[in-house]
Write an enzyme that holds these catalytic residues in place. Sequence first.
Site, PDB file in Angstrom:
ATOM      1  N   HIS A 156      14.181   9.871   0.879  1.00 45.72           N
ATOM      2  CA  HIS A 156      14.006   8.550   0.261  1.00 45.72           C
ATOM      3  C   HIS A 156      12.526   8.150   0.257  1.00 45.72           C
ATOM      4  CE1 HIS A 156      15.175   4.338  -0.653  1.00 45.72           C
ATOM      5  NE2 HIS A 156      14.135   4.049   0.123  1.00 45.72           N
ATOM      6  N   GLU A 157      11.854   8.325   1.375  1.00 44.80           N
ATOM      7  CA  GLU A 157      10.440   7.930   1.466  1.00 44.80           C
ATOM      8  C   GLU A 157       9.558   8.818   0.576  1.00 44.80           C
ATOM      9  OE1 GLU A 157       9.723   5.144   2.657  1.00 44.80           O
ATOM     10  OE2 GLU A 157      11.639   4.827   3.643  1.00 44.80           O
ATOM     11  N   HIS A 163       9.785   7.511  -2.909  1.00 48.90           N
ATOM     12  CA  HIS A 163       8.853   6.404  -3.186  1.00 48.90           C
ATOM     13  C   HIS A 163       7.446   6.958  -3.450  1.00 48.90           C
ATOM     14  CE1 HIS A 163      11.235   2.847  -2.481  1.00 48.90           C
ATOM     15  NE2 HIS A 163      11.532   3.135  -1.231  1.00 48.90           N
ATOM     16  N   GLU A 176      14.028   1.092  -5.248  1.00 49.84           N
ATOM     17  CA  GLU A 176      14.895   1.571  -4.160  1.00 49.84           C
ATOM     18  C   GLU A 176      15.935   2.574  -4.689  1.00 49.84           C
ATOM     19  OE1 GLU A 176      14.701   1.338  -0.949  1.00 49.84           O
ATOM     20  OE2 GLU A 176      12.907   0.111  -1.111  1.00 49.84           O
TER      21      GLU A 176
END
Length: 266
Positions: free
Chosen positions: A134-135, A138, A194
């Site tokens: 997930h990071e 981003h 997100e």
Amino acid sequence: MKKTISTITLISLAAGIFAVSGCSTVEQTGRKRVMLMSRAEEIQMGEEAFKEVLSTSKLSTNLVNKTLLTYLGKKLAEKAGVPDYAWEFALIDDDEQVNAFCLPGGKVAVYTGILPVAIMAGGLKDGLAVVIGHEIGHAIARHGAERMSQSTLANLGASVLGSTVFKGKQAAFMEAYGAGITLGVILPYSRVQEYEADYIGLLLMAKAGYNPEAAVKFWEKMEELSPTSGSGLEKYLSTHPPNQDRLKKIKEHMPEAMYYYNMSKK
Ligand SMILES: [Zn+2]
């Protein structure tokens, strides 16, 4: 009489910048967005901010967890395929923070407080791969630079007289990261960002050979720990997607993720 720049001039200036260099597409999803920052500029800013994070945080001394984080981080980052990012993964010793964040250019920090959730999501490896994926999502979708670009445009619109575009970016960056880091609070991304990070992360972990189904378990656990479905959470929900919506979208992407996961096993 002192010369002043009219609002119309500023708006045209902002629109002009947008037209000349401002439009970009998120490679992984095809979404169009505002982008006023070069990769080199973004990488340099992330580098400096991460140094500050490392010098002001208590880093974990748990060798096993640290090693696992770096190992998984490198494996997932390899699948992301962005050679100009110098990936770094830090484990911050704070059991109260069930969180992780990334800075532009591939700097990822994970708080020890999220490790139990990762374990409950089906094992530390798969669970941590959800968080890291997930990071990294981003970072490679350049969400930080996108937010700074949005702030720059907003600042121009709000008549930041005498400020060059670069200064505007710097201010936006400090607002988004500098002050946030000092206070130990990282400003949230938008819901769209997100969902995008969830999607990119899901595919990355699957391609690297980690079971994407752990993402479903992970967000179910997060919902158990701090429900986003109750009342009185409007403020939180204005920036964070409710876990149920997240789960719904993650499940929609699961067949694609499972395809890559099965391919990784061959
Ligand atoms: Zn996020």
